[in-house]
Design an enzyme around this catalytic site. Structure first.
Site, PDB file in Angstrom:
ATOM      1  N   PRO A 111       1.081  -1.176  -0.017  1.00 31.48           N
ATOM      2  CA  PRO A 111       0.081  -0.134   0.060  1.00 31.48           C
ATOM      3  C   PRO A 111       0.868   1.259  -0.091  1.00 31.48           C
ATOM      4  CG  PRO A 111       0.065  -1.033   2.098  1.00 31.48           C
ATOM      5  CD  PRO A 111       0.678  -1.966   1.226  1.00 31.48           C
ATOM      6  N   MET A 112       0.751   2.032  -1.008  1.00 29.44           N
ATOM      7  CA  MET A 112       1.494   3.393  -1.066  1.00 29.44           C
ATOM      8  C   MET A 112       0.802   4.565  -1.232  1.00 29.44           C
ATOM      9  SD  MET A 112       4.691   1.833  -3.285  1.00 29.44           S
ATOM     10  CE  MET A 112       3.719   0.886  -4.310  1.00 29.44           C
ATOM     11  N   CYS A 161       3.266   3.273   8.996  1.00 28.59           N
ATOM     12  CA  CYS A 161       3.567   4.683   8.369  1.00 28.59           C
ATOM     13  C   CYS A 161       4.088   5.362   9.530  1.00 28.59           C
ATOM     14  CB  CYS A 161       2.241   5.055   7.747  1.00 28.59           C
ATOM     15  SG  CYS A 161       2.346   6.377   6.904  1.00 28.59           S
ATOM     16  N   LYS A 164       0.299  -4.664   9.261  1.00 30.69           N
ATOM     17  CA  LYS A 164       1.929  -4.490   8.489  1.00 30.69           C
ATOM     18  C   LYS A 164       2.408  -3.676   9.637  1.00 30.69           C
ATOM     19  CE  LYS A 164       3.840  -2.563   4.418  1.00 30.69           C
ATOM     20  NZ  LYS A 164       4.640  -1.654   4.940  1.00 30.69           N
ATOM     21  N   HIS A 216       8.129  -4.703   7.585  1.00 32.53           N
ATOM     22  CA  HIS A 216       8.758  -3.801   7.117  1.00 32.53           C
ATOM     23  C   HIS A 216      10.034  -3.819   7.764  1.00 32.53           C
ATOM     24  CE1 HIS A 216       9.804   0.361   5.011  1.00 32.53           C
ATOM     25  NE2 HIS A 216      10.877  -0.352   5.182  1.00 32.53           N
ATOM     26  N   ARG A 251       8.081   0.464  -3.980  1.00 30.26           N
ATOM     27  CA  ARG A 251       8.426   1.261  -4.817  1.00 30.26           C
ATOM     28  C   ARG A 251       8.978   0.781  -6.187  1.00 30.26           C
ATOM     29  NH1 ARG A 251      12.536   4.602  -1.381  1.00 30.26           N
ATOM     30  NH2 ARG A 251      12.337   2.752  -0.387  1.00 30.26           N
TER      31      ARG A 251
END
Length: 345
Positions: free
Chosen positions: A22-23, A105, A144, A176, A240
């Site tokens: 998800p970005m 995030c 996440k 992450h 990315r």
């Protein structure tokens, strides 16, 4: 009361072998539609949608997605268990195959809302959130997270965090493999400066063998994804690289990662996007809303510069439509032919 939506959990977990992260501002419904054309099996994620926006702001348009996107997961941001439960219900009713809670995030906006990576400091609250979310729906709820934040020691924090998640019923989670520095680094810097610690994530898989763990962070090729999977990871999430070089990541993913299906090509993807673009324009949309996600289709290939230039310069002009995309493709293919002839000489 739970929704009547039944999710094929095993199918979604198979798709989680490779997922697109998800970005924010990137993985919108137009981007996801294109990514699905490139891979039939990879798991796709929405941009993060906040639970206050859905529950208090009634911004249900944020849940819009095309039927062809499945399997597709909704990522939520929030920290109030009841509000997250309601947002989860709305996501399940909208048809999402998975609801994911963002605990990674590091942006200022997310911190001010008391969600995202800052929640790594309060595993007990995260556990209450996911418990409420799981009680609300039948679709799978996932998390996440980061290795930790600020001065936390990931060797201590991450096992405790994962233990809390397992206790709350979480069976699938993405890590992450970097810490997040909430004080001192920008969101962009947090994607690159904190060092990667893949070995720690692999140790977590050994410590929690029944927990489905996907590795995220710094994975920029299918070769690296295959290496992580061969090394014991259940899944790999790519961010990315999947956006800026989508053909390199997704056009061979079905064959190499999932062992079924044929490779796709960027040229074929452009042709397949034309009816979608036409429908978007007929509905009052703008060409640039779709083509901005297509700029990297030919990255690393002959004609990539021409492709980007034609679309970037023309997509915002009044009346721009599929003819511009077709012209960009024609010029790109011409350049590719010239490059092949030059190599043959």
């Amino acid at each position: 009361m739970k929704t009547s939506k039944k999710s094929n959990v095993s199918e979604v977990r198979r798709s989680a072998r490779l997922s697109v992260a998800p970005m924010m501002d990137w993985t919108d419904r137009h981007c996801r539609y294109m990514h699905r054309l490139m891979s039939s099996h990879a798991l796709l994620y929405t941009e993060m949608v906040t639970s206050p926006a859905l529950v208090r702001g009634h911004a249900l348009h944020l849940l819009d997605h095309h039927p062809s996107e499945h399997p597709v997961a909704l990522q939520l941001g929030g920290s109030d268990p009841d509000e997250l439960a309601e947002a989860t219900r709305l996501g399940a009713q909208a048809g999402y195959d998975e609801i994911n809670l963002n605990v990674g995030c590091p942006s200022d906006r997310v911190q001010s809302g008391a969600f995202g990576a800052v929640l790594m400091k309060d595993a007990a609250l995260v556990a209450r959130c996911v418990t409420a979310m799981r009680r609300a729906v039948d679709v799978e709820v996932t998390v996440k997270c980061r290795l930790g934040v600020d001065d936390q020691d990931p060797e201590e924090v991450l096992p405790e965090f994962l233990s809390r998640m397992v206790g709350a019923g979480i069976e699938r989670l993405t890590v992450h493999a970097r810490k997040a520095w909430l004080d001192g680094l920008s969101p962009k810097e947090n994607r690159d400066i904190p060092p990667l610690d893949y070995p720690l994530v692999h140790r977590m898989k050994e410590l929690f063998p029944n927990l489905h763990i996907s590795l995220n962070g710094g994975v920029t090729s299918l070769d690296a994804a295959e290496a992580a999977l061969d090394g014991g990871m259940d899944g790999v999430m790519i961010g990315r690289a999947a956006y800026h070089q989508p053909s390199d990541i997704l056009c061979q993913a079905d064959r190499r990662i999932f062992g079924k299906g044929e490779d796709t090509t960027p040229e074929a993807i452009v042709e397949a996007m034309l009816p979608y673009i036409e429908a978007h324009l007929d509905a009052g949309g703008k060409l640039s809303q779709v083509t901005r996600h297509m700029l990297g289709l030919f990255a690393g290939r002959p004609g990539a510069r021409i492709w980007r230039r034609v679309l970037s310069e023309g997509a915002h002009r009044s009346g721009a439509g599929t003819a511009l995309v077709s012209e960009a493709l024609a010029q790109t293919m011409d350049q590719s032919v010239l490059a092949s002839q030059s190599r043959a000489v």
